[in-house]
Enzyme design. Structure first.
Site, mmCIF file in Angstrom:
data_model
loop_
_atom_site.group_PDB
_atom_site.id
_atom_site.type_symbol
_atom_site.label_atom_id
_atom_site.label_comp_id
_atom_site.label_asym_id
_atom_site.label_seq_id
_atom_site.Cartn_x
_atom_site.Cartn_y
_atom_site.Cartn_z
ATOM 1 C CB SER A 1 -0.069 -7.965 -1.226
ATOM 2 O OG SER A 1 -0.953 -8.772 -0.477
ATOM 3 C CD GLU B 1 -9.992 3.693 0.824
ATOM 4 O OE1 GLU B 1 -9.923 4.943 0.764
ATOM 5 O OE2 GLU B 1 -9.230 2.946 0.199
ATOM 6 C CE LYS C 1 -4.126 -2.026 0.286
ATOM 7 N NZ LYS C 1 -5.132 -1.914 -0.801
HETATM 8 C C1 PLP Z 1 -1.655 -6.994 2.412
HETATM 9 C C2 PLP Z 1 -2.829 -6.651 1.558
HETATM 10 N N1 PLP Z 1 -2.983 -7.271 0.388
HETATM 11 C C3 PLP Z 1 -4.033 -6.999 -0.410
HETATM 12 C C4 PLP Z 1 -5.002 -6.105 -0.050
HETATM 13 C C5 PLP Z 1 -6.177 -5.914 -0.961
HETATM 14 O O1 PLP Z 1 -6.169 -4.733 -1.678
HETATM 15 P P1 PLP Z 1 -5.812 -4.692 -3.205
HETATM 16 O O2 PLP Z 1 -6.680 -5.709 -3.890
HETATM 17 O O3 PLP Z 1 -6.137 -3.298 -3.615
HETATM 18 O O4 PLP Z 1 -4.386 -5.011 -3.355
HETATM 19 C C6 PLP Z 1 -4.877 -5.409 1.163
HETATM 20 C C7 PLP Z 1 -5.887 -4.416 1.561
HETATM 21 O O5 PLP Z 1 -6.038 -3.997 2.645
HETATM 22 C C8 PLP Z 1 -3.760 -5.696 1.981
HETATM 23 O O6 PLP Z 1 -3.596 -5.084 3.160
#
Ligand code: PLP
Lengths: 425, 265
Positions: free
Chosen positions: A403, A136, A114
């Site tokens: 992620s 948000e 993020k």
């Molecule tokens: C570690 C992590 N991966 C994925 C997401 C999902 O969001 P996005 O689909 O925008 O990557 C989040 C959202 O809070 C997250 O914290």
């Protein structure tokens, strides 16, 4: 990381500065933000001026060397980019012997992908002369990243978070408050991410003159989907070079979880023009598609307008948004970014589902085989990679976008696996 | 059947502004909202705006949000809006629908226009549809002879006001303050300026809404706008005991109707 060079396809890293994905990618929407029939702006007129201002500022900044250099410096010296690529051989044994490579967005400062987008938008906020930021958050990772950047730049920060999520991600609420942000629990509707976005939009309509809405995913009205994507393109740009360098070839598949779709689009984008690379998004299957308790927007939804864009959406016959469920707060969302809808329709990307139970199995497996505690969101991508690896067979290379890290999820995981004091594991 | 032109022509002849009252369909129940809309018409609303309850009303404050929730929980279905429109028109009133865009998109834009016109509805107010994205609605409203009321805002540029008023028909909705719906003590100070700016681009009537709740405020707005639009103040009186609700809705309509005629008690 620098340019790819050499006729043999080998890669030489020219310097340690991360690539910045703001240059036009060849996959940009039309000038009003449409990816095919998706995207655009389904917003109150009151917000159009602010969206136009943001778009104009972004268009200037993306080609401004001063902006690009400052962002590059922050990504390197503050976030810690480039993020490493980690081989996961013991995990891969459970994936049909595929070679699983983890793109370590969990090692970024603040613990997830993020921050890539947040730093870009924080710089834009400053350029626009705005002093207040709202955001948000679902899992709290975007809220933490935003609170962090606001502390860094001296901006006033308010984060809206569904009350249900403030409970399941309590640690992140405390982190945001430590960083000086005001966290406002949202009690309307399902009290999760969708309602937090509604509340942030209401705030923005009221305070748009001095406030930037730092949206945390590739959804929302134009220019958010293209701008947020560009800030996350660094993930795939780095990973593509790293995989080439490590294995001498491109991966068979790239796997990423899809909530709003930001980490997935960031991971996919550099591979869009590599037809041999399968792009696989993993949606939250919750308790199973047949139960109706899930958040599998692209798999089970239909096109509609929510939160400012036309895209796939989980809705009933009357166009009312449906309640979703996922064990992962960051994926518990009935919408998805418009570019994913387009990639689904064109067939360039495929989207599958992973249930809560499958995600938690993969979560535990990564802990035990590689010593890495992933975010439960990312565990969906890991579960998808286990299946993909078995399908593709031994030696296939599967790039997984890890992620985020799982510190925020320890409480949920401990409950799931019965690890709390007084319970038998 | 007439559109909104004739309404505004007769208000002009009487040298007064039109009174427009809003109520969400199905609040607190379908039958109750039909009766309440009847009281609004009888009390002097020249036009009623029937709102479509929606799960994600980002332009609405707490009053209308919770009314929409109540209506949805009571089982509101989109098609119910057509019978409410019909009940207003058969009682001699005029009705437009105010709706977020996704329910219309989902129903089918042309089908929605067709069924609304068949019920006697005169047009649609679209708080989250801007003309830039309105192509299907522009053709459907032409095909079914419906007015289309787009919004202008204090933050709109001259260029956008010009474009928006050009796409509008019936009247133009000027949001008096930056913000969501909800009754306020003061009329937004931006309102007269926005109406003036809007009039430079169009001869269409300009209605002012967001925050009006008293006869005095109605009179103040009637001094510079062609229509006074009142929402949350009606909604706040529409819940609870229905005998009381009907009488309070009726008396608010009467007070506001006097207000738009410059009579403030
Ligand atoms: C570690 C992590 N991966 C994925 C997401 C999902 O969001 P996005 O689909 O925008 O990557 C989040 C959202 O809070 C997250 O914290």
């Amino acid at each position: 990381m620098g340019d790819v060079s050499g006729d043999d396809g080998a890669v030489r890293t020219t310097d340690a500065a991360p690539p910045v994905g703001t240059r036009p990618s060849g996959h940009d929407p039309d000038e009003r933000g449409h990816f095919g029939p998706y995207g655009g702006r389904f917003v109150p007129e009151a917000l159009v001026a602010a969206l136009d201002e943001l778009h104009a500022e972004y268009e200037k900044a993306r080609v401004d060397p001063a902006f690009v250099d400052e962002l590059r410096g922050l990504l390197r010296d503050y976030t810690g980019r480039p993020s490493p690529l980690t081989d996961a051989p013991r995990f891969g044994e459970h994936a049909g012997g595929a070679r699983i490579l983890l793109k370590r967005e969990d090692l970024n400062h603040t613990g997830s992908h993020k921050i890539n987008n947040v730093l870009g938008q924080a710089l834009l906020t400053r350029r626009m002369g705005k002093t207040r930021v709202i955001a948000e958050t679902g899992a709290g990772q975007h809220g933490v990243a935003t609170a962090t950047a606001c502390a860094l730049f001296g901006l006033d920060c308010t984060v809206y978070m569904g009350e249900v999520d403030t409970r399941r991600q309590a640690l992140n609420v405390a982190r945001m408050r430590l960083l000086g942000a005001e966290v406002i629990p949202v009690r309307t509707g399902s009290a999760t991410l969708k309602d937090a976005i509604n509340e942030a939009l209401r705030d923005w309509v009221t305070n748009v003159a001095d406030t930037h809405y730092l949206l945390g995913t590739v959804a929302g009205p134009h220019p958010f989907p293209v701008m947020v994507r560009d800030f996350h393109r660094v993930i795939g740009l780095e990973a593509r070079e790293q995989v080439l360098e490590r294995t001498g070839r491109l991966p068979e598949a790239v796997a990423a979880c899809v909530g709003g779709g930001s980490n997935a689009i960031g991971a996919f984008h550099a591979f869009l023009d590599d037809p041999g690379v399968r792009l696989v998004g993993l949606e939250p299957g919750g308790e199973g598609l047949e139960t109706g308790r899930h958040g599998a927007t692209l798999t089970a939804g239909s096109p509609g307008a929510l939160h400012g864009a036309m895209s796939y959406l989980l809705q009933d016959e009357d166009g009312q948004t449906q309640e979703t469920h996922s064990i992962s707060a960051g994926l518990d969302y009935p919408g998805v970014g418009p570019e994913h809808s387009w990639l689904k329709d064109t067939g360039r990307a495929e989207y599958r589902t992973v249930t809560d139970a499958e995600a938690m199995d993969a979560f535990q497996l990564l802990c035990r085989t590689e010593g890495i505690i992933p975010a439960i969101e990312s565990a969906h991508a890991l579960a998808g990679a286990l299946t993909l690896g078995r399908e593709l067979g031994e030696g296939a290379v599967v790039l997984v976008n890890l992620s985020g890290r799982g510190d925020k999820d320890v409480d949920t995981a401990a409950r799931w696996f019965g690890l709390l004091p007084g319970e038998d594991a | 059947m007439d559109r909104l032109d004739s309404l505004f022509a007769s208000c002009r002849a009487e040298r007064r502004a039109a009174l427009v009252g809003y109520l969400p369909a199905g609040y607190p129940t379908a039958a109750d909202s039909a009766a309440l809309l009847g009281e609004m018409v009888a009390g002097g609303c020249d036009l009623v705006e029937i709102g479509v309850p929606y799960s994600d009303p980002v332009m609405d404050g707490p009053t209308i949000q919770s009314a929409a929730d109540t209506a949805l929980r009571a089982g509101f279905r989109l098609r119910d809006v057509f019978s409410l429109v019909e009940s207003v028109t058969t009682a001699g009133g005029r009705a437009v629908v105010m709706t977020y865009w996704n329910p219309v998109h989902r129903y089918g834009v042309d089908a929605f226009a067709r069924d609304l016109a068949a019920a006697g509805g005169l047009g649609v107010i679209t708080p989250d549809l801007i003309p830039d994205e309105a192509e299907p609605w522009l053709s459907a409203s032409d095909a079914h002879d419906l007015d289309r009321i787009f919004l202008v805002s204090p933050s709109s540029t001259e260029q956008r006001i010009a474009m928006t008023t050009k796409a509008s028909r019936g009247f133009v909705y000027a949001t008096a303050v930056m913000g969501v719906t909800g009754a306020r003590d003061q009329v937004g100070s931006d309102a007269p300026g926005l109406v003036r700016r809007t009039r430079q681009h169009t001869d269409l009537p300009v209605g002012v809404g967001l925050g009006v709740r008293s006869g005095a405020q109605a009179a103040e707005i009637a001094g510079f706008a062609d229509a006074v639009i009142v929402g949350s103040a009606f909604v706040a009186r529409a819940g609870g005991d229905q005998e009381r609700a009907r009488s309070e809705v009726r008396s608010l309509a009467e007070e506001l109707a006097a207000g738009v005629r410059g009579q403030v008690s």
